[in-house]
Design a protein around this motif. Structure first.
Motif, PDB file in Angstrom:
ATOM      1  N   VAL A 243      -9.692  -1.224 -61.435  1.00  0.00           N
ATOM      2  CA  VAL A 243      -9.317  -2.399 -60.646  1.00  0.00           C
ATOM      3  C   VAL A 243      -8.181  -1.978 -59.721  1.00  0.00           C
ATOM      4  O   VAL A 243      -7.127  -1.526 -60.178  1.00  0.00           O
ATOM      5  N   HIS A 244      -8.376  -2.154 -58.408  1.00  0.00           N
ATOM      6  CA  HIS A 244      -7.444  -1.619 -57.429  1.00  0.00           C
ATOM      7  C   HIS A 244      -6.394  -2.615 -56.979  1.00  0.00           C
ATOM      8  O   HIS A 244      -5.376  -2.209 -56.404  1.00  0.00           O
ATOM      9  N   HIS A 245      -6.602  -3.911 -57.217  1.00  0.00           N
ATOM     10  CA  HIS A 245      -5.646  -4.879 -56.670  1.00  0.00           C
ATOM     11  C   HIS A 245      -5.227  -5.943 -57.677  1.00  0.00           C
ATOM     12  O   HIS A 245      -4.029  -6.132 -57.910  1.00  0.00           O
ATOM     13  N   GLU A 246      -6.194  -6.645 -58.282  1.00  0.00           N
ATOM     14  CA  GLU A 246      -5.809  -7.774 -59.136  1.00  0.00           C
ATOM     15  C   GLU A 246      -6.809  -7.951 -60.270  1.00  0.00           C
ATOM     16  O   GLU A 246      -8.023  -7.940 -60.055  1.00  0.00           O
ATOM     17  N   ILE A 254     -12.214  -8.043 -72.873  1.00  0.00           N
ATOM     18  CA  ILE A 254     -12.916  -6.875 -72.346  1.00  0.00           C
ATOM     19  C   ILE A 254     -12.972  -5.834 -73.456  1.00  0.00           C
ATOM     20  O   ILE A 254     -11.924  -5.341 -73.906  1.00  0.00           O
ATOM     21  N   THR A 255     -14.161  -5.519 -73.917  1.00  0.00           N
ATOM     22  CA  THR A 255     -14.357  -4.529 -74.968  1.00  0.00           C
ATOM     23  C   THR A 255     -14.647  -3.186 -74.308  1.00  0.00           C
ATOM     24  O   THR A 255     -15.675  -3.018 -73.641  1.00  0.00           O
ATOM     25  N   THR A 256     -13.740  -2.237 -74.481  1.00  0.00           N
ATOM     26  CA  THR A 256     -13.857  -0.962 -73.776  1.00  0.00           C
ATOM     27  C   THR A 256     -14.616   0.081 -74.581  1.00  0.00           C
ATOM     28  O   THR A 256     -15.255   0.969 -73.999  1.00  0.00           O
ATOM     29  N   GLY A 257     -14.545   0.007 -75.917  1.00  0.00           N
ATOM     30  CA  GLY A 257     -15.166   1.058 -76.715  1.00  0.00           C
ATOM     31  C   GLY A 257     -14.572   2.408 -76.372  1.00  0.00           C
ATOM     32  O   GLY A 257     -13.345   2.581 -76.357  1.00  0.00           O
ATOM     33  N   THR A 258     -15.411   3.382 -76.063  1.00  0.00           N
ATOM     34  CA  THR A 258     -14.929   4.723 -75.702  1.00  0.00           C
ATOM     35  C   THR A 258     -14.672   4.868 -74.206  1.00  0.00           C
ATOM     36  O   THR A 258     -14.301   5.955 -73.742  1.00  0.00           O
ATOM     37  N   TRP A 259     -14.869   3.804 -73.451  1.00  0.00           N
ATOM     38  CA  TRP A 259     -14.707   3.859 -72.004  1.00  0.00           C
ATOM     39  C   TRP A 259     -13.302   3.439 -71.598  1.00  0.00           C
ATOM     40  O   TRP A 259     -12.537   2.896 -72.400  1.00  0.00           O
ATOM     41  N   VAL A 260     -12.955   3.687 -70.338  1.00  0.00           N
ATOM     42  CA  VAL A 260     -11.594   3.482 -69.857  1.00  0.00           C
ATOM     43  C   VAL A 260     -11.575   2.377 -68.809  1.00  0.00           C
ATOM     44  O   VAL A 260     -12.377   2.392 -67.869  1.00  0.00           O
ATOM     45  N   PHE A 261     -10.654   1.437 -68.977  1.00  0.00           N
ATOM     46  CA  PHE A 261     -10.419   0.376 -68.000  1.00  0.00           C
ATOM     47  C   PHE A 261      -9.096   0.723 -67.307  1.00  0.00           C
ATOM     48  O   PHE A 261      -8.027   0.719 -67.938  1.00  0.00           O
ATOM     49  N   ILE A 262      -9.145   1.017 -66.038  1.00  0.00           N
ATOM     50  CA  ILE A 262      -7.978   1.502 -65.285  1.00  0.00           C
ATOM     51  C   ILE A 262      -7.500   0.411 -64.341  1.00  0.00           C
ATOM     52  O   ILE A 262      -8.294  -0.156 -63.580  1.00  0.00           O
ATOM     53  N   ILE A 263      -6.206   0.122 -64.382  1.00  0.00           N
ATOM     54  CA  ILE A 263      -5.589  -0.794 -63.418  1.00  0.00           C
ATOM     55  C   ILE A 263      -4.632   0.037 -62.569  1.00  0.00           C
ATOM     56  O   ILE A 263      -3.671   0.623 -63.087  1.00  0.00           O
ATOM     57  N   MET A 264      -4.890   0.085 -61.280  1.00  0.00           N
ATOM     58  CA  MET A 264      -4.056   0.888 -60.380  1.00  0.00           C
ATOM     59  C   MET A 264      -2.676   0.268 -60.228  1.00  0.00           C
ATOM     60  O   MET A 264      -2.493  -0.939 -60.448  1.00  0.00           O
ATOM     61  N   PRO A 265      -1.670   1.070 -59.848  1.00  0.00           N
ATOM     62  CA  PRO A 265      -0.300   0.533 -59.743  1.00  0.00           C
ATOM     63  C   PRO A 265      -0.153  -0.671 -58.833  1.00  0.00           C
ATOM     64  O   PRO A 265       0.696  -1.525 -59.061  1.00  0.00           O
ATOM     65  N   SER A 266      -1.021  -0.780 -57.833  1.00  0.00           N
ATOM     66  CA  SER A 266      -0.951  -1.940 -56.939  1.00  0.00           C
ATOM     67  C   SER A 266      -1.621  -3.166 -57.537  1.00  0.00           C
ATOM     68  O   SER A 266      -1.584  -4.258 -56.970  1.00  0.00           O
ATOM     69  N   GLY A 267      -2.312  -3.009 -58.694  1.00  0.00           N
ATOM     70  CA  GLY A 267      -3.029  -4.092 -59.325  1.00  0.00           C
ATOM     71  C   GLY A 267      -2.157  -4.916 -60.244  1.00  0.00           C
ATOM     72  O   GLY A 267      -1.022  -4.596 -60.525  1.00  0.00           O
TER      73      GLY A 267
END
Length: 267
Positions: A243-246, A254-267
């Motif tokens: 997620v790049h903004h908000e 949000i169930t991530t399991g083995t996956w990655v949920f990334i929030i960018m610094p501007s988010g």
């Protein structure tokens, strides 16, 4: 058994039978049903159909326009068309899979029912599209500007780019197998997000608003600009997302399991 050439004529019911080809050399107006049992070549003309369209043979669409008009309900059987205009004040309902090699223009009611339909050029909705449980597949090589619309399943499979010029609501799954540019609009998804292509997020806002658990999956990772979850059953990741903004969490986890949920610094 020979070929037949038809200029500007009006008919009530018409049946294209025989063993030769019936070739239009002008515009036809059919106030009843069209039945193709052998060959009908529509040429480059516009033809007006007030009744049902039944294709049991071969329709050579050429660069024709079939304009469904009148006030009654119309059934259209599986088949191929070039341009089609749904202008009937009743509802035109698909009774099989349709291939549109030209433009689809909806001026009144088109009910896609439960079938897959293939669109090679423009989709112009100035009326009411009844999506049913259909799947609209945008295919071919032409770029497409897609305004505000509702769909059930939609597949963006063009080698050109499909660009949103309005808000889209998808009540089933959204599948990207080539290019989809979300522009600056808000889009609402009730089904799964499947990204096997390129998603250009722009400054868009994607709302996950399902009533069962939704998955984000596909062979490619997805980046979102603004991302909102309002689903009590939550989101299941089957692919990394960014997620790049908000990020907005209204309801659901949000169930991530083995996956990655990334929030960018501007988010």
């Amino acid at each position: 058994s020979g070929n037949v050439y038809l200029g500007d004529y009006e008919f009530y019911h018409i049946i294209f039978g025989g063993t030769g080809t019936v070739v239009a050399t002008g515009s036809l107006t059919i106030y009843g049903d069209v039945t193709i049992n052998n060959y009908f070549d529509a040429g480059p003309y516009t033809h007006y159909v007030y009744g049902n369209w039944t294709n049991n043979g071969t329709f050579v669409y050429n660069t024709s326009t079939i304009r469904f008009v009148g006030s009654g309900n119309i059934l259209v059987s599986a088949g191929n068309f070039y341009h089609v205009i749904f202008a009937c004040s009743g509802t035109v309902t698909a009774s099989g899979t349709l291939y549109f090699y030209g433009d689809v223009t909806i001026l009144n009611h088109f009910d896609a029912a439960s079938y897959d339909h293939y669109v090679y050029r423009n989709w112009i909705n100035n009326g009411t599209f009844v999506h049913g449980t259909s799947r609209i597949r945008f295919v071919g090589s032409q770029n497409l500007l897609l305004g505000t619309n509702n769909f059930y399943h939609v597949v963006f499979a063009r080698t050109g780019t499909v660009t949103a010029t309005g808000s889209l609501t998808i009540y089933g799954d959204l599948t990207i197998t080539n290019h989809f540019d979300a522009g600056s609009f808000e889009h609402y998804l009730y089904g799964n997000w499947i990204n096997n292509g390129i998603f250009v997020y722009g400054t868009s806002y994607v709302h996950f608003v399902g009533t069962v658990q939704q998955t984000i999956e596909g062979s490619n990772e997805t980046g979102f600009y603004r991302f909102r979850v309002n689903n009590p059953y939550g989101i299941l990741l089957s692919r990394n997302i960014t997620v790049h903004h908000e990020l907005v969490l209204v309801e659901g986890i949000i169930t991530t399991g083995t996956w990655v949920f990334i929030i960018m610094p501007s988010g």
